[in-house]
Design a protein around this motif. Structure first.
Motif, short mmCIF file in Angstrom:
data_model
loop_
_atom_site.label_atom_id
_atom_site.label_comp_id
_atom_site.label_asym_id
_atom_site.label_seq_id
_atom_site.Cartn_x
_atom_site.Cartn_y
_atom_site.Cartn_z
N VAL B 153 -15.32 -42.91 -29.96
CA VAL B 153 -16.06 -42.77 -28.68
C VAL B 153 -16.89 -41.61 -28.75
O VAL B 153 -16.63 -40.17 -29.19
N ARG B 154 -17.99 -41.63 -28.48
CA ARG B 154 -19.33 -40.77 -28.60
C ARG B 154 -19.72 -40.03 -27.33
O ARG B 154 -20.09 -38.77 -27.38
N LEU B 155 -19.18 -40.49 -26.37
CA LEU B 155 -19.91 -39.99 -24.81
C LEU B 155 -18.87 -40.70 -23.76
O LEU B 155 -18.46 -41.74 -23.93
N ALA B 156 -18.59 -39.77 -23.17
CA ALA B 156 -17.83 -40.42 -21.76
C ALA B 156 -18.37 -39.53 -20.47
O ALA B 156 -18.39 -38.36 -20.57
N LEU B 193 -13.66 -29.20 -6.06
CA LEU B 193 -14.10 -27.91 -6.82
C LEU B 193 -12.91 -26.94 -6.72
O LEU B 193 -13.25 -25.60 -7.40
N ASP B 194 -12.03 -26.99 -5.74
CA ASP B 194 -10.92 -26.18 -5.74
C ASP B 194 -9.88 -26.32 -6.59
O ASP B 194 -8.66 -25.89 -6.32
N ASP B 229 -18.54 -32.79 -3.85
CA ASP B 229 -18.44 -32.68 -5.31
C ASP B 229 -17.13 -32.87 -5.86
O ASP B 229 -16.17 -32.27 -5.40
N PHE B 244 -10.29 -38.82 -27.22
CA PHE B 244 -11.46 -38.27 -26.86
C PHE B 244 -11.22 -37.63 -25.25
O PHE B 244 -10.96 -38.30 -24.45
N VAL B 245 -11.54 -36.53 -25.11
CA VAL B 245 -11.44 -35.86 -23.97
C VAL B 245 -12.68 -35.12 -23.39
O VAL B 245 -13.62 -34.45 -24.14
N GLU B 246 -13.09 -35.25 -22.01
CA GLU B 246 -14.24 -34.95 -21.64
C GLU B 246 -14.14 -34.53 -20.08
O GLU B 246 -13.32 -35.09 -19.35
N THR B 247 -14.87 -33.39 -19.66
CA THR B 247 -14.86 -33.12 -18.31
C THR B 247 -16.44 -33.54 -17.69
O THR B 247 -17.34 -32.87 -18.53
N SER B 248 -16.36 -34.26 -16.90
CA SER B 248 -17.69 -34.46 -16.21
C SER B 248 -17.74 -34.22 -14.72
O SER B 248 -16.84 -34.66 -13.80
N TYR B 249 -18.82 -33.50 -14.34
CA TYR B 249 -19.07 -33.29 -12.82
C TYR B 249 -19.88 -34.32 -12.27
O TYR B 249 -20.70 -34.72 -12.88
#
Lengths: 534, 319
Positions: B153-156, B193-194, B229, B244-249
């Motif tokens: 996995v290259r991107l999420a 966001l809290d 948001d 694969f771990v990612e944080t996405s806003y």
């Protein structure tokens, strides 16, 4: 009248109205036509607040048409003034009205004091200047007694700030309670406002928090929104009791202010080249974008600078101390994107940033053909806010820089003007082959016959060598098939100074070659060498 | 005399050869290597031809020469857009595809071919030795009968979307194996966001990617997020042990408007009796229906009592 008293004996005291010796003959005592009543009504549920005026109202008539006075006394005893104006309550008065015309409503007011009991009986009298009625305590809720509500005690307030956005600021009080207990014990609550002023237990402005009613020492908490700029914020803390009577002086504001911390920026979704492998451009730079989302709980406007350091994984971040265009691209400043997740100002948590890095054509490759097949390229993005907090994050997925086998040719194959039967000997026409990729290279050479309008010079008449001053006879004959010339040009490491090797050319013009222009092609083909020759 | 004649001949009829210098050319990757190809599959590789100074069109021609004695590997190879094409002026990079159709009966082993691309100007300059450029990119394959499953996995990421749309996760999946494959599962947690956990999603149904290819795959979830948001913690499990771990806003924006071919407008009118009436206007197809008379046109609007079209809202007018 005196003869009647003697004839019939003693008259019972109950039939005798005490009068002064100056009571006018025929004076009639005023009487209530509308009983005395509190206004507003004062009771356990709606007591009269300390420092708020409680009014008493009544209407009376005087049979003589005299003015009358309404006296609200503390005891069941009053004495008329004997012609000198208002009566006097024997046990003290709550209030006495001014002289009021018979038939008109009389009123007087009392301001409850801190020393007053909660529960206070009152006796209403209407008097003219000589005589008073019997007491009337009203009836029902507006009747006696009236109930006094005292101010709560507000000792002190403090908060546990500064806090980060997303955390709770809690205001706590001490020595704060309400001693009133008539009917039920009063309770207190804390209200914290963003501006000065409170009405009926609610902030005139905006409320940070308010507690529930409690017996003592109320506290309340406010969730600092994310994002919130760091700094000190003004807050006014008020304590009110369950009747919304609040402590209105002193310390409600001085200890309310709270602080919001400056937090460290965080970076997410960092990618190089959209997480795709990088294919470089021969002899030139290739734009590689490092992209990331920078968030700051104090808001995206708090971000001062974002940079990135991009390098081959094997050298580590510490090994990338200066940009060398081979394995390290250090300290590129990123910019906020112009569309999409921009920074719109206060209240905006994050923004996307991009660093545009020009990767040189000789950037070290990491694919299976390279010197570093087990490595890849990574990047760390750093964000610093105005409080000098720095957050760092590596890319989520490293990428490969793909091997680029490339050459360029400089120089011209200019044999000059030659006569039929002549030969360029030794091989002296110089062409330089340059390594314009990120690998070592050899060159394959092939060519075509040289064709004129009427004549042809066969491809084999051209010869070449990588050694200067090679005799024509010793040169390699050019053919139409690609033949590899082992130039072993190493990998270039400096953009403006490509690694290179010479190729010397010569040609032999056969006799009786027609004198005319000849056209042909020589093809130089880049061939990637083994990594040991880079 | 003869010599003089020769000199005159040379002066009048020079045999000259002049060439110009050409900017370079390169190929990326410099070699195509795959050590886990399965028989009966097609291996695809993107190849880039680059030029630092693409000032003219060049005619490109690809030749393939098998370097395996037992098999003519050149028969396996094809190209998109073809063996011949133009490297256009002004383009620093040109991409084409190499497709290798490994026959189903191919024995395990190593197979190779030499591929060359030569490029010459579409029109040669007369009277000179033109210098043409070329690149060589060898093909080296190892055919195996072993099923190899390797997914990366290259991107999420979750991009912002309208509230009316499903939540969509974009995943870039690189299949380095020799069979069609996909990540095992995807778990998604959405926070405000809290840092309050709002919703969680999970799926094991992720679209597979063909062997040797990298592709964008989308996973959709129905949601009940309000406009606002958020950030998502994305965890993708693959290869049975990797994660694969990612944080996405992202932002949930206001719902999209109603379809443009029907626009509904509610109008409230307060009569003299202080009673509300509402009228519904329907504008069809972005245009108003017009009736043209001899002296002009009349716009048809909703009347007070038209049955089946108008609905009343709020209090009815007192009769």
């Amino acid at each position: 009248m005196l003869l009647l008293v003697v004839a019939f004996g003693r008259i019972p005291k109950t039939l005798i109205t005490p009068v002064s010796a100056d009571v006018p003959v025929g004076n009639l005592i005023p009487s209530f036509t509308s009983p005395p009543a509190e206004s507003p009504e004062s009771r356990v549920a709606t007591p009269s607040n300390e420092d708020d005026t409680l009014s008493f109202l009544a209407t009376a008539t005087d049979g003589n048409g005299d003015d009358y006075y309404l006296a609200i006394c503390k005891s069941n005893a009053v004495t008329a003034s004997d012609g000198a104006g208002a009566p006097t309550c024997d046990g003290g008065s709550w209030c006495v009205s001014a002289a009021t015309a018979s038939g008109s409503e009389a009123s007087c007011g009392y301001v409850p004091q801190s020393g007053d009991s909660e529960n206070n009986n009152w006796y209403g009298f209407v008097c003219d200047e000589y005589e008073c009625s019997t007491a009337d305590q009203g009836s029902g809720i507006p009747g006696s007694p009236f109930v006094v509500n005292h101010y709560p005690a507000f000792g002190s307030v403090s908060n546990n700030g500064p806090k980060d956005p997303g955390q709770y600021v809690t205001w706590s009080t001490s020595s704060t309670s309400d001693s009133d207990s008539y009917g039920a014990s009063d309770t207190v609550k804390l209200v914290v406002c963003d501006s000065q002023g409170i009405t009926s237990g609610a902030c005139d402005g905006n409320e940070f928090c308010s507690s529930s009613l409690t017996a003592s020492n109320p506290s309340c908490s406010y969730l600092v929104p994310t994002p919130t700029d760091d700094g000190s914020y003004t807050a006014y803390a008020y304590v009110v009791d369950n009747h919304n009577l609040g402590y209105d002086t002193g310390i409600e504001s001085s200890n309310g202010d709270f602080g919001v911390n400056s937090t460290t920026p965080t970076i997410t979704s960092v990618s190089i080249n959209s997480s795709s492998d990088i294919n470089l451009t021969e002899g030139d730079y290739t734009s590689v974008i490092v992209h990331g989302t920078v968030s700051d709980d104090n808001g995206c406007s708090d971000i001062e600078i974002v940079t990135t350091r991009t390098f081959r994984s094997g050298i580590g971040v510490g090994g990338c101390s200066a940009t060398n265009y081979n394995n390290c691209y250090k300290q590129y400043v990123c910019s906020v994107v112009t569309s999409g997740n921009t920074c719109t100002g206060a209240g905006d948590l994050s923004a996307d940033y991009e660093c545009d890095i020009d990767f040189s054509y000789h950037t070290e490759s990491t694919d299976a053909s390279s010197l570093y097949p087990t490595e890849n390229w990574t990047s760390i993005m750093s964000a610093r806010d105005y409080a000098l907090h720095i957050g760092n994050t590596y890319v989520s997925t490293n990428v490969e820089v793909i091997s680029l086998a490339a050459l360029s040719v400089t120089g011209t194959m200019d044999y000059g003007s030659l006569a039929p039967g002549s030969t360029v000997d030794p091989l002296s026409v110089l062409v330089t082959v340059n390594a314009s990729g990120n690998t070592g290279i050899n060159a394959e050479l092939s060519g075509t016959d040289l064709s004129g309008a009427t004549g042809t010079i066969a491809v084999g008449n051209q010869k070449y060598s990588d050694t200067v001053s090679t005799a024509y006879s010793s040169g390699t004959t050019l053919t139409s098939s690609a033949v590899e010339l082992s130039l072993l040009i190493p990998k270039t490491t400096t953009f403006g100074s490509p690694e290179s090797a010479p190729v010397y050319w010569g040609i032999s013009i056969p006799n009786e070659t027609p004198a005319e222009a000849y056209t042909g092609t020589v093809t130089y083909t880049a061939v990637m060498t083994d990594t040991g020759d880079w | 005399m003869k010599k003089a004649a020769l000199i005159i001949l040379l002066l009048l009829f020079p045999v000259g050869f002049v060439s110009r210098a050409y900017a370079g050319m390169g190929v990326s990757p410099g070699a195509i290597i795959n050590d886990k190809v399965a028989a009966g599959t097609t291996f695809t590789q993107d190849v880039y031809i680059s030029r630092s100074d693409p000032d003219i069109n060049l005619s490109a021609e690809i030749t393939v020469e098998s370097s395996t004695d037992s098999v003519d590997v050149s028969d396996w190879v094809r190209f998109e857009p073809g063996k011949s094409f133009t490297l256009p002026k002004g383009e620093n990079q040109f991409k084409f595809k190499v497709l290798v159709d490994v026959p189903v009966d191919t024995e395990p082993g190593e197979y190779s071919a030499i591929m060359r691309l030569s490029a010459a100007p579409e029109e040669l300059q007369e009277g000179i030795v033109n210098i043409a450029q070329g690149v060589r990119f060898d093909l080296m394959l190892t055919v195996t009968d072993e099923e190899i499953r390797t997914v990366k996995v290259r991107l999420a990421q979750v991009d912002s979307f309208p509230q009316s749309d499903p939540l969509k996760v974009k995943i870039k999946v690189q299949n380095e194996g020799n069979v069609e494959d996909a990540p095992n599962s995807l778990d998604l947690s959405v926070y405000d966001l809290d840092n309050n956990l709002i919703e969680t999603y999970s799926t094991t149904s992720i679209e597979a990617v063909k062997p040797y290819e990298t592709d964008d795959v989308y996973v959709e979830f129905d949601h009940s997020l309000d406009v606002g948001d958020y950030y998502a913690e994305i965890a993708i499990n693959y290869n049975e042990k990797d994660k694969f771990v990612e944080t996405s806003y992202f932002t949930v924006t206001a719902p999209l408007d109603q379809p443009p071919d029907e626009k509904v407008v509610y109008s409230t009118v307060e009569s003299a009796d202080n009673v509300e009436k509402s009228y519904r206007y329907v504008i069809i197809g972005g245009a108003t229906v017009l009736v043209f008379g001899l002296v002009g046109y009349v716009a048809i609007t909703l009347s007070k009592e038209r049955a089946g079209v108008q609905k009343s809202h709020g209090k009815k007018k007192k009769s």
